[in-house]
Motif scaffolding. Structure first.
Motif, mmCIF file in Angstrom:
data_model
loop_
_atom_site.group_PDB
_atom_site.id
_atom_site.type_symbol
_atom_site.label_atom_id
_atom_site.label_comp_id
_atom_site.label_asym_id
_atom_site.label_seq_id
_atom_site.Cartn_x
_atom_site.Cartn_y
_atom_site.Cartn_z
ATOM 1 N N GLU A 287 6.885 0.059 8.948
ATOM 2 C CA GLU A 287 7.815 0.034 7.823
ATOM 3 C C GLU A 287 7.317 -0.805 6.653
ATOM 4 O O GLU A 287 7.902 -0.785 5.573
ATOM 5 N N LEU A 288 6.271 -1.581 6.896
ATOM 6 C CA LEU A 288 5.744 -2.432 5.829
ATOM 7 C C LEU A 288 4.597 -1.731 5.111
ATOM 8 O O LEU A 288 3.837 -0.981 5.716
ATOM 9 N N PHE A 289 4.517 -1.966 3.828
ATOM 10 C CA PHE A 289 3.349 -1.477 3.095
ATOM 11 C C PHE A 289 3.132 -2.354 1.875
ATOM 12 O O PHE A 289 3.963 -3.201 1.539
ATOM 13 N N LEU A 290 2.002 -2.175 1.249
ATOM 14 C CA LEU A 290 1.691 -2.970 0.066
ATOM 15 C C LEU A 290 1.719 -2.105 -1.178
ATOM 16 O O LEU A 290 1.243 -0.976 -1.168
ATOM 17 N N ALA A 306 -6.571 -6.227 -8.484
ATOM 18 C CA ALA A 306 -5.177 -5.843 -8.240
ATOM 19 C C ALA A 306 -4.536 -6.868 -7.332
ATOM 20 O O ALA A 306 -5.202 -7.457 -6.464
ATOM 21 N N GLU A 307 -3.238 -7.084 -7.565
ATOM 22 C CA GLU A 307 -2.490 -7.981 -6.688
ATOM 23 C C GLU A 307 -1.708 -7.165 -5.679
ATOM 24 O O GLU A 307 -1.018 -6.206 -6.043
ATOM 25 N N ALA A 308 -1.818 -7.538 -4.406
ATOM 26 C CA ALA A 308 -1.073 -6.852 -3.350
ATOM 27 C C ALA A 308 0.309 -7.465 -3.235
ATOM 28 O O ALA A 308 0.453 -8.681 -3.144
ATOM 29 N N LEU A 309 1.340 -6.620 -3.266
ATOM 30 C CA LEU A 309 2.721 -7.101 -3.177
ATOM 31 C C LEU A 309 3.424 -6.388 -2.027
ATOM 32 O O LEU A 309 3.484 -5.156 -1.995
ATOM 33 N N MET A 310 3.914 -7.159 -1.110
ATOM 34 C CA MET A 310 4.454 -6.561 0.116
ATOM 35 C C MET A 310 5.821 -5.904 -0.114
ATOM 36 O O MET A 310 6.636 -6.389 -0.883
ATOM 37 N N GLN A 345 -5.090 -4.733 5.222
ATOM 38 C CA GLN A 345 -4.605 -3.722 4.282
ATOM 39 C C GLN A 345 -5.127 -3.988 2.870
ATOM 40 O O GLN A 345 -5.542 -3.067 2.161
ATOM 41 N N ALA A 346 -5.078 -5.253 2.483
ATOM 42 C CA ALA A 346 -5.508 -5.606 1.128
ATOM 43 C C ALA A 346 -6.983 -5.268 0.939
ATOM 44 O O ALA A 346 -7.383 -4.703 -0.081
ATOM 45 N N VAL A 347 -7.779 -5.580 1.946
ATOM 46 C CA VAL A 347 -9.213 -5.347 1.806
ATOM 47 C C VAL A 347 -9.548 -3.850 1.896
ATOM 48 O O VAL A 347 -10.407 -3.345 1.172
ATOM 49 N N ARG A 348 -8.843 -3.137 2.749
ATOM 50 C CA ARG A 348 -9.025 -1.676 2.762
ATOM 51 C C ARG A 348 -8.736 -1.092 1.385
ATOM 52 O O ARG A 348 -9.465 -0.212 0.892
ATOM 53 N N ALA A 349 -7.649 -1.566 0.789
ATOM 54 C CA ALA A 349 -7.284 -1.073 -0.539
ATOM 55 C C ALA A 349 -8.355 -1.447 -1.556
ATOM 56 O O ALA A 349 -8.695 -0.661 -2.449
ATOM 57 N N LEU A 350 -8.889 -2.645 -1.400
ATOM 58 C CA LEU A 350 -9.951 -3.087 -2.306
ATOM 59 C C LEU A 350 -11.144 -2.131 -2.253
ATOM 60 O O LEU A 350 -11.668 -1.702 -3.288
ATOM 61 N N VAL A 351 -11.510 -1.785 -1.030
ATOM 62 C CA VAL A 351 -12.648 -0.882 -0.870
ATOM 63 C C VAL A 351 -12.346 0.471 -1.536
ATOM 64 O O VAL A 351 -13.166 1.015 -2.278
#
Ligand code: G
Ligand code: G
Ligand code: MN
Length: 539
Positions: A287-290, A306-310, A345-351
């Motif tokens: 249920e959580l995502f960024l 980019a800033e990750a916001l939960m 998650q943040a690093v996957r998104a970064l990639v």
């Protein structure tokens, strides 16, 4: 309460009931009719089957005038108890009052707090149950603030609380029943009809009475209080619960707050407790995502990170923002368990974003960490692992923290030094909003600061402009980068640029959004996405 108490004991004898004018039908023969304190022969024991009858009789007697009784209760465990009952007609029930002089193996009083002589919880419960249904009732519950920090022993606490109770009795005793519910908690039950606004006034008077200074040794102590109060609820026990709930809320809001109970408050508290309960499984249920908000180079106007916001897509309450659940996650410690997931998650998104935004090898992702995480060794370990796993350069991960996060424990500085050792960047969020920001700049391995959005909002005010320039100058000298946050208009953007603020984020540049809406679904594969759910909040 009296009935339960009386029924519990092995041997019940009634020593005396006054006034003497009571007849045998009021109070049957098992009562010794002599005055309290008389030493004539022991009265007969009241058979267990007669005890409720006894209570009923005493209540009956009380209806006709004030009555007092001494009841001896022989308890298997506690030994002989002697209690004095003070029965008053206007309250239509029994009140168990202070102890008696009759010698007993263990003299214990029921319904009264021995240290202050005020009612205790049981005594208050009796009073509350005795309020007729058609009568108004208002309950105030007040908790002293910081008692533990001004006294050094139980004796001193008793002394302070005793003095406060005395004053309460003087000033508020005529308004209703006073009770002590815990070491530092008092209650006032008012059964008169209150006019509009009178409840709030009474709460204020209560606070004033509690706040009066008390001498302790050679100095005075003065204690504030949090107050919760509630008027008539569906049930007497509900009234106490409701006011305690309001008190809890008052304590949570900060020092010296008063909160009146209302049903919305209960719904909010219920929601909060549901969320706290569900947080534990939110991750497992996916249920959580960024969301990600792009950060721009303000001169070249291109995204540099980019800033990750939960976010939490709750099955019942809908889409929740961090303010709704991060504090709960911190309280319960769950936030530290989310650390690995967040970093991964943040690093996957970064990639994924780097592949889209291309050229820059410095494109970064920023993740927010809380005080709880700073006090947990997993943060450094998780960052280290995630960087290795995805084979990225550590300086492309920024760890953002607020001053509050740093204040949460003493391990924080240590953790940040280790984060910096890994090669990650540390950013101070909401910079300028707190009071110790400069101290952090000198003590911490800070790579950047993010100006509190209020600077941007008020950028047209000359003093604010000057302040921003001073911060820029200061940060330049110590090699710290300055980011702007909450940029909402092109005017603000231009102004910031003119002042020399190099980077920033804000609605005018890009709102926080799901990764796939930023870079396309295909590119975002492998990062948790929001699943559909109720968009509307169910209160
Ligand atoms: O956009 P928004 O309402 O999402 O963010 C509000 C605040 O919540 C941010 O200022 C940020 O400090 C905090 N926040 C957002 N995501 C996280 C997170 O993953 N962890 C922590 N500790 N705080 C977060
Ligand atoms: O961690 P931090 O408190 O800095 O998180 C940024 C918060 O600010 C997030 O809640 C984000 O949604 C919000 N935000 C981002 N840009 C803007 C903006 O331009 N205006 C306003 N009011 N809020 C913003
Ligand atoms: Mn932030």
């Amino acid at each position: 309460m009296v009935a339960e108490t009386v029924a519990r004991f092995v041997d019940v004898r009634v020593w005396a009931v006054t006034p003497d004018s009571l007849t045998e039908t009021d109070v049957p023969a098992w009562v010794n009719r002599s005055a309290p304190g008389a030493t004539s022969g022991a009265p007969p024991a009241v058979a267990p089957g007669d005890r409720f009858h006894l209570v009923a009789c005493l209540e009956q007697a009380a209806r006709r005038g004030r009555a007092e009784a001494e009841v001896q209760l022989d308890d298997d465990e506690a030994g002989l108890l002697v209690v004095a009952l003070d029965l008053r007609p206007d309250h239509d029930a029994l009140l168990v009052m202070a102890g008696s002089a009759r010698p007993a193996r263990a003299a214990v009083t029921v319904g009264v707090d021995p240290a202050t002589g005020l009612l205790d919880q049981g005594g208050l419960g009796d009073r509350l149950r005795a309020v007729p249904d058609d009568r108004s009732a208002t309950m105030f519950v007040a908790r002293l603030e910081g008692l533990a920090s001004v006294v050094r022993s139980a004796e001193e606490a008793d002394h302070v609380v005793g003095a406060i109770a005395e004053r309460l009795r003087d000033r508020m005793g005529d308004r209703g029943w006073l009770a002590r519910l815990g070491v530092d908690t008092f209650a006032l039950l008012v059964t008169d009809e209150l006019s509009d606004g009178e409840g709030a006034q009474l709460a204020e008077r209560l606070r004033e009475a509690l706040r009066q200074p008390t001498m302790l040794d050679t100095h005075e102590v003065e204690l504030g209080a949090a107050i919760g109060w509630s008027q008539r609820s569906a049930s007497p026990s509900g009234l106490l619960c409701d006011s305690e709930l309001a008190l809890h809320e008052a304590v949570g809001r900060g020092p010296a707050q008063t909160v009146e109970y209302d049903d919305r408050l209960r719904r909010r508290v219920t929601r909060r407790s549901h969320l706290r309960r569900d947080l534990g499984t939110a991750l497992a249920r996916d249920e959580l995502f960024l969301d990600f908000q792009p950060v721009f180079d303000l001169h070249e106007m291109r995204p540099i990170g980019a800033e990750a916001l939960m976010r939490w897509q709750h099955p019942v309450y809908g889409l929740l923002r961090p303010v709704d659940f991060i504090p709960l996650a911190e309280e319960s410690g769950v936030i530290a368990d989310l650390g690995w997931w967040l970093a991964d998650q943040a690093v996957r998104a970064l990639v994924a974003m780097s592949a889209t935004y291309g050229e820059s090898a410095d494109f970064f992702v920023a993740m927010n960490v809380s005080g709880r995480q700073l006090n947990d060794e997993r943060l450094v370990r998780d960052l280290d692992r995630v960087i290795m796993l995805h084979e990225i350069e550590p300086h492309r991960v920024t760890v953002e923290l607020t001053e509050t996060a740093l204040l949460a424990g003493d391990q924080g500085v240590e953790t940040l030094l280790r984060v910096a050792d890994l090669g990650c960047r540390v950013a101070i969020d909401d910079f300028g909003a707190g009071f110790a920001s400069l101290d952090y700049l000198s003590r911490l391995p800070v790579a950047s600061v993010k100006l509190h959005p209020s600077f941007v909002q008020r950028i047209d005010e000359p003093r604010v402009t000057t302040l921003i320039m001073a911060i820029l100058e200061l940060c330049r000298k110590v090699g710290v980068e300055v980011f702007a946050e909450g940029i909402e208009s092109t005017r603000q953007l231009k102004h910031l640029r003119d002042l020399g603020v190099g980077s920033g984020q804000g609605y005018v540049l890009g709102r926080p959004a799901a990764l796939d809406s930023l870079i396309g679904e295909k590119a975002a594969a492998g990062v948790s996405r929001p699943r559909s759910g109720p968009a509307v909040l169910i209160p």
